[in-house]
Each structure stands twice: as structure tokens, then as C-alpha cells.
Design a protein around this motif. Structure first.
Motif, short mmCIF file in Angstrom:
data_model
loop_
_atom_site.label_atom_id
_atom_site.label_comp_id
_atom_site.label_asym_id
_atom_site.label_seq_id
_atom_site.Cartn_x
_atom_site.Cartn_y
_atom_site.Cartn_z
N GLU A 1 -18.89 6.67 13.74
CA GLU A 1 -18.45 5.53 14.57
C GLU A 1 -17.14 4.98 14.05
N LEU A 2 -17.01 4.89 12.71
CA LEU A 2 -15.78 4.39 12.12
C LEU A 2 -14.62 5.32 12.42
N ARG A 3 -14.85 6.63 12.31
CA ARG A 3 -13.79 7.59 12.60
C ARG A 3 -13.41 7.55 14.08
N GLY A 4 -14.42 7.30 14.93
CA GLY A 4 -14.12 7.20 16.35
C GLY A 4 -13.25 6.00 16.65
N GLU A 5 -13.48 4.89 15.92
CA GLU A 5 -12.70 3.68 16.15
C GLU A 5 -11.29 3.83 15.63
N THR A 6 -11.13 4.52 14.51
CA THR A 6 -9.80 4.64 13.90
C THR A 6 -9.07 5.90 14.32
N GLU A 7 -9.81 6.83 14.99
CA GLU A 7 -9.25 8.11 15.41
C GLU A 7 -8.62 8.85 14.24
#
Length: 388
Positions: A201-207
Motif C-alpha cells: 500500500e505504501l509503495r502504491g501511494e508513493t509509486e
């Protein structure tokens, strides 16, 4: 004996005033060692969180001293903290029970009843409780079904004792740190899945781009290799992380306490383990206050979750630590006279934007000081009666 009645009335009035005064916590802002210290200004939109740990309740097995003295004052501490500090959220970082891992379900219910009674006005406030080693036991006697049962009795936890929630635009992640010590336990794998979900989820938010790293060290006591993905998200860009056991701190450059002094890692950890002999045994044997998560598990968590800040417990003593990636970890002291004579808690204030905020260490009355006052009054009355 008019004079005796007068003295008695004065003594009672003094005790009532003393109880009100001694129940009010004394809080001190702890400056951050990672940023320039700028006076923090309260804002109505900020989120104020009261964080306590290690209540070590005994439920139906508590004696008269706990029921009519310690629980009474603990309830007053919570009530006065609620009235004076006006927090928006209460977090309890594990070890609600002194020996919950040994209790039957009916006895666990008595601990929960004691817990809710002590909370008082906080029962109507949003609150979140995580699991500690006293609550669910060590790896050798960790019962998955019992962990599931206890977790479902507490708000916001899944069956493995993990959770995630958001309040006031601030997100929080809870991990069952105890399970991370337990080799090939199914609970440990569930916790790893929770870490991976939050990391995705964090990687999805920060791309952020990811890469795979082979970790060849022992994670949680298991002699097997595993892979984790490294996130390119910036340190501190993740959620507030809540644990019972602290992360490994052997690679820390320094410790900072409420007096902002610096010591070596080993000497300070040893200092945290010092307590009166009478308080070393609580429930099921010696409490290992030096226990932390393994080094590689700690690095895995820091890398995967990039926590904004970490709050942990277990050691009974306050500490303020900065990890190598500049992540700040606050260890919350025990709020129980069963653990130490000088209990305390932490108040954290979060701004809706940015990492700025404040951490305050709050102390409450020492049990020894209150007992001295009571004993002094008793001795005073005995002397008066002898002279009369």
C-alpha cells in the motif's frame, strides 16, 4: 473530644485535596534529536494521543491491595489525564494482563472487566489495544486459537493480533511483535503478510520502484531464507507503527532520554533493566526487559513500512531512540505500580500535514510517596490518641 473531631475533619479534607492533586499527571515535552527544536503550538485540528503500556492487571486474581488501592488510583490517573490533557485517542501497547497467557477465558474476561473499569471516561473515546508477551505467552506456549480469541475481544485487531486504522488523517499500523519471535509459527507468517500488505500500500501511494533482496540471516528464530521487497519510499513517509517489543537497537548511534543525555547502547539498555527485586517477578516468572525484535526483522520492518514514528513498550522505562535511517522510536514506560514505583505514559501530538509534532513524557505519582502520606497520617493519629 471536640479537638479530635476537628483534627479528623482536617485530615480527611487534606486527604481529599491530596488525592486530587496527586492524581494530576506532570508532563514534559521531549525535544527531538533529529530536527531543530522549534516550540510546538497546539492546534485544534491536531490529533492528541495518550499512549500507555504494561498495565499488568490481575483480574479476579487481584488481592485487596490491587482492588482497593492500586486500581482506585489507576482509575483516578486515567480520569485526571482525560480531564487535563483532553486526548483524542488512547493507545495501549500490550501487557494489559500480568499473566494473561496462563488464564482461562473466564479469567481473561475478568481482566477485561477490570480494564474497562479502570479506563473510566476513556471507554467512550476511540482506543486501540495491542498484544504483549504477558497477554499471549512466549513462543513455546503460544496458542493460536487463544491469540485469536483475545484479539477479537479487543478493538481493531485481526485474528493474528495485527491491525491498521486511520483517525484524524493519521494512519496507524499495529503488529503482533511477539509472533515475530516464533520461528515457523503460523502467526508469524500472518504478521509477515500484514507487513507486506502495508508495504504494498505504501509503495502504491508513493509509486516507488522496488527490488528484491535476499536476507540470509535468522528472522524471528527461523533457520530459513526469505525475500523482502525494498521500497524506495522516503523514511518517515509511512504510518505510525505500534509494537509491544522494541526494535533491535544495537546499531543505534545514540540514545536520548528525557534529560537528553547520551550513553552507549549496551549501558543504557542495562540501565533500563534495573528495578526493585520485589517487582521483578510478575505473574509467570522473570520479565526479560532486554527482549527486542531480531536485528534483521527490525531492518525488514523499517525498510518495508518506512514508519513515521514507532511506539513500543515492554521495558517499563521511557526512552527516545533514533535508528540509523533517522526513524524515531519512543519506548513508553509502564503505567503500573506492579511494574515500577514511578509509572508514566506518553502524549503524542500529530499535525495533519508533515512530520512535525510533539512528544511529552508524563509521570504520575509514586506508590511509595502516597503510602508515606497515609502512614504519616496514621502515625500522627496514634500519637494524638496516646497523648489524649
Amino acid at each position: 473530644m471536640v479537638w479530635l473531631r476537628t483534627v479528623s475533619a482536617i485530615a480527611i479534607a487534606f486527604l481529599l485535596a491530596f488525592e486530587e492533586w496527586v492524581s494530576v499527571p506532570v508532563c514534559k515535552v521531549v525535544p527531538s534529536t533529529t530536527t531543530n527544536h522549534v516550540p510546538f503550538r497546539d492546534n485544534p485540528d491536531d490529533l492528541k494521543v495518550m499512549i500507555v503500556a504494561d498495565l499488568l492487571l490481575l483480574g479476579s486474581e487481584a488481592g485487596y491491595v490491587n482492588h482497593f488501592f492500586r486500581d482506585y488510583y489507576m482509575s483516578k490517573f486515567f480520569q485526571k489525564s482525560f480531564e487535563t490533557l483532553k486526548p483524542d485517542l488512547l493507545l495501549v501497547l500490550g501487557d494489559v494482563s500480568a499473566k494473561g497467557s496462563e488464564l482461562t477465558k473466564s479469567k481473561w474476561v475478568s481482566v477485561l472487566h477490570q480494564f474497562y473499569k479502570i479506563l473510566g471516561p476513556f471507554v467512550d473515546l476511540p482506543y486501540h489495544v495491542i498484544l504483549g508477551d504477558r497477554d499471549i505467552g512466549k513462543c513455546g506456549d503460544l496458542d493460536v486459537n487463544k491469540v485469536n480469541w483475545i484479539a477479537h475481544k479487543l478493538p481493531g485487531l485481526d485474528s493474528s493480533g495485527c491491525g491498521a486504522f486511520e483517525i484524524g488523517n493519521i494512519s496507524f499500523v499495529t503488529l503482533n511483535a511477539v509472533a515475530l519471535l516464533c520461528g515457523n509459527s503460523s502467526l508469524r507468517f500472518d504478521v509477515e503478510k500484514a507487513i507486506e500488505r502495508e508495504s504494498l500500500e505504501l509503495r502504491g501511494e508513493t509509486e516507488g520502484a522496488t527490488k528484491t533482496i535476499n536476507d540470509y540471516t535468522n528472522f524471528g528464530g527461523a533457520n530459513n531464507n526469505f525475500l523482502w521487497r525494498e521500497s524506495n519510499a522516503l523514511s518517515g513517509s509511512g504510518s505510525v507503527l505500534l509494537l509491544h517489543l522494541p526494535l533491535d537497537q544495537t546499531r543505534n548511534e545514540h540514545y536520548g532520554g528525557i534529560d537528553a543525555f547520551k550513553r552507549s547502547s549496551s549501558s543504557f539498555i542495562e540501565g533500563l533493566n534495573v528495578m526493585p527485586k520485589s517487582r521483578e517477578l510478575i505473574g509467570a516468572g522473570l520479565y526479560n526487559l532486554l527482549h527486542t525484535l531480531p536485528l534483521n526483522a527490525s531492518e525488514y520492518i523499517l525498510q518495508a513500512l518506512k514508519p513515521r514514528i514507532i511506539f513500543s513498550a515492554h521495558r517499563h522505562t521511557f526512552s527516545d531512540h533514533v535508528h540509523a535511517d533517522t526513524t524515531r522510536e519512543i519506548t513508553v514506560p509502564a503505567m503500573s505500580w506492579n511494574a515500577r514505583d514511578d509509572p508514566g505514559f506518553v502524549i503524542a501530538t500529530f499535525q495533519k500535514t508533515g512530520r512535525a509534532g510533539s512528544i511529552s513524557y508524563c509521570s504520575v505519582a509514586r506508590e511509595s510517596h502516597i503510602l508515606i502520606v497515609y502512614l504519616s497520617i496514621i502515625v500522627f493519629f496514634c500519637l494524638l490518641c496516646l497523648k489524649g
